[in-house]
Design a protein around this motif. Structure first.
Motif, mmCIF file in Angstrom:
data_model
loop_
_atom_site.group_PDB
_atom_site.id
_atom_site.type_symbol
_atom_site.label_atom_id
_atom_site.label_comp_id
_atom_site.label_asym_id
_atom_site.label_seq_id
_atom_site.Cartn_x
_atom_site.Cartn_y
_atom_site.Cartn_z
ATOM 1 N N ASN A 1 4.869 8.389 -9.194
ATOM 2 C CA ASN A 1 6.334 8.383 -9.216
ATOM 3 C C ASN A 1 6.952 8.729 -7.874
ATOM 4 N N ILE A 2 6.303 8.351 -6.805
ATOM 5 C CA ILE A 2 6.801 8.710 -5.473
ATOM 6 C C ILE A 2 8.141 8.063 -5.165
ATOM 7 N N GLU A 3 8.393 6.873 -5.719
ATOM 8 C CA GLU A 3 9.646 6.176 -5.410
ATOM 9 C C GLU A 3 10.868 6.910 -5.961
ATOM 10 N N GLU A 4 10.678 7.848 -6.890
ATOM 11 C CA GLU A 4 11.801 8.571 -7.477
ATOM 12 C C GLU A 4 12.524 9.477 -6.486
ATOM 13 N N VAL A 5 11.896 9.779 -5.344
ATOM 14 C CA VAL A 5 12.555 10.662 -4.383
ATOM 15 C C VAL A 5 13.819 10.022 -3.815
ATOM 16 N N SER A 6 13.914 8.701 -3.909
ATOM 17 C CA SER A 6 15.100 8.016 -3.387
ATOM 18 C C SER A 6 16.359 8.446 -4.124
ATOM 19 N N LYS A 7 16.224 8.853 -5.377
ATOM 20 C CA LYS A 7 17.390 9.271 -6.158
ATOM 21 C C LYS A 7 18.033 10.532 -5.592
ATOM 22 N N TYR A 8 17.265 11.246 -4.784
ATOM 23 C CA TYR A 8 17.755 12.524 -4.259
ATOM 24 C C TYR A 8 18.135 12.444 -2.780
ATOM 25 N N GLY A 9 18.317 11.208 -2.272
ATOM 26 C CA GLY A 9 18.830 11.040 -0.922
ATOM 27 C C GLY A 9 17.796 10.816 0.155
ATOM 28 N N ILE A 10 16.550 10.610 -0.224
ATOM 29 C CA ILE A 10 15.482 10.375 0.748
ATOM 30 C C ILE A 10 15.417 8.894 1.106
ATOM 31 N N GLN A 11 15.438 8.615 2.423
ATOM 32 C CA GLN A 11 15.421 7.217 2.864
ATOM 33 C C GLN A 11 14.010 6.626 2.915
ATOM 34 N N LYS A 12 13.015 7.483 3.185
ATOM 35 C CA LYS A 12 11.658 6.984 3.329
ATOM 36 C C LYS A 12 10.676 8.010 2.786
ATOM 37 N N ALA A 13 9.678 7.533 2.040
ATOM 38 C CA ALA A 13 8.649 8.405 1.497
ATOM 39 C C ALA A 13 7.293 7.964 2.030
ATOM 40 N N ILE A 14 6.532 8.918 2.526
ATOM 41 C CA ILE A 14 5.220 8.625 3.088
ATOM 42 C C ILE A 14 4.149 9.265 2.228
ATOM 43 N N HIS A 15 3.209 8.457 1.781
ATOM 44 C CA HIS A 15 2.097 8.927 0.967
ATOM 45 C C HIS A 15 0.860 8.999 1.859
ATOM 46 N N LEU A 16 0.432 10.232 2.168
ATOM 47 C CA LEU A 16 -0.790 10.432 2.939
ATOM 48 C C LEU A 16 -1.945 10.427 1.943
ATOM 49 N N LYS A 17 -2.651 9.318 1.891
ATOM 50 C CA LYS A 17 -3.599 9.080 0.807
ATOM 51 C C LYS A 17 -5.034 9.363 1.223
ATOM 52 N N ASN A 18 -5.694 10.144 0.378
ATOM 53 C CA ASN A 18 -7.118 10.414 0.549
ATOM 54 C C ASN A 18 -7.641 10.947 -0.772
ATOM 55 N N SER A 19 -8.731 10.366 -1.253
ATOM 56 C CA SER A 19 -9.251 10.754 -2.575
ATOM 57 C C SER A 19 -9.729 12.202 -2.589
ATOM 58 N N ASP A 20 -10.140 12.731 -1.436
ATOM 59 C CA ASP A 20 -10.589 14.126 -1.372
ATOM 60 C C ASP A 20 -9.429 15.112 -1.448
ATOM 61 N N LEU A 21 -8.204 14.605 -1.284
ATOM 62 C CA LEU A 21 -7.029 15.465 -1.322
ATOM 63 C C LEU A 21 -6.200 15.250 -2.585
#
Length: 322
Positions: A49-69
């Motif tokens: 649900n990372i795209e939901e941050v846009s509802k709170y005024g965020i212009q860009k969301a970055i997902h730092l992806k790693n299975s170990d994290l």
């Protein structure tokens, strides 16, 4: 003007936590006041649900992806977020003052050579100055803090900065960055959930019991009142130290900081360490046989009497109303 405000979003098992949206909302508000921009970063594997941050005024969301994290790692998260913040010229990082935020914020501060202020309950912008207000002396006072360093790491008290949906939100750009060679000196391997129970840190209504409940066998009264109200069960440190209730329910300076709409304190005297964790609740109801108990100094409504007589009657009346 700050180059960029970065909200560090907390997730668990691939779902962004409510505290993450509070951090996003606070970062967006701060960016607006500073005529800057706000982005959000979340570390993990699959985030639904990372795209939901846009509802709170965020212009860009970055997902730092790693299975170990997928789960929290203090070393891994610190490295991933600090590297990204440096590369993207983020001056101010905003985190929630949860257990994760308390652990991560000072680590990020050191890595980024940034100033750090924790547990903020208010943020005011005056010109180019940012004034952070936080509790001091176990909640007995509030202090205003101005950080002279242009780089800042701040944590906000959960449930104080509400996640507010902006008018006409636009869809945030979501960028997935695969990261490798992460530093995993330690990491969370699993979570143990209290099945069927609300977390006091997230509950909007909390009923807490103290030493005045006289023993663990009487906490069914607290549980029944909490069920009637649709709330969570909390406890004072004395109760947890005695082994009556689990540490996950402890409210206070050494437990969880809560800010529900309604906090009902039953048989709790109101030691300053307990008040530090719940005094920002919107409405506080205290039930105690000692009319001089310190809890009454912060209570909006107080009942002087025996908890064993009052709680059952209160529970039944609430059931009738609901």
């Amino acid at each position: 003007m700050a180059n960029k405000i970065l909200a560090v979003i907390e997730q668990r098992e691939g779902q962004i936590k409510r505290f993450g949206f509070e951090a996003a909302s606070a970062a967006a508000k701060l960016a607006k006041d500073l005529n800057s921009t706000a982005e959000a970063v979340v570390v993990g594997d699959a985030i639904s649900n990372i795209e939901e941050v846009s509802k709170y005024g965020i212009q860009k969301a970055i997902h730092l992806k790693n299975s170990d994290l997928a789960n929290y790692s203090s070393s891994g998260y610190t490295e991933a977020i600090s590297n990204f913040a440096s590369e993207s010229s983020c001056d101010i990082l905003v985190l929630s003052n949860t257990a994760l935020g308390k652990d991560l914020a000072p680590r990020l501060s050191v890595r980024l050579n940034a100033s750090c202020v924790v547990d903020c309950v208010k943020i005011n912008v005056s010109g180019d100055d940012i004034i952070f207000t936080r509790p001091a002396y176990a909640g007995k006072a509030l202090i205003d803090v101005k950080l002279l360093n242009s780089k800042k790491v701040i944590t906000i008290r959960p449930n104080v900065f509400k996640a507010r949906i902006v008018d006409n939100p636009s869809s945030a750009e979501v960028e997935v960055k695969e990261i490798s060679n992460v530093n995993l000196k330690s990491k969370v391997t699993s979570f143990k959930k209290s099945e069927g129970k609300l977390d006091v840190a997230e509950a909007d209504i909390i009923v807490s019991g103290g030493r005045g409940m006289k023993g663990p066998e009487n906490f069914h009264l607290i549980e029944e009142l909490a069920d009637a109200l649709g709330g969570a069960v909390g406890a004072s440190r004395a109760v947890v130290d005695a082994g009556w209730r689990p540490h996950s329910e402890q409210v206070g300076q050494t437990g969880k900081t809560v800010s529900p709409s309604l906090y009902v304190a039953c048989g709790i005297s109101g030691a300053i360490q307990h008040l530090a964790g719940m005094s920002s609740s919107k409405y506080i109801v205290a039930i105690n046989k000692d009319k001089d108990a310190p809890i009454f100094n912060v209570a909006d409504y107080g009942i002087t009497g025996d908890v064993f007589e009052i709680i059952p009657v209160l529970t039944e009346e609430i059931k009738k109303v609901k």
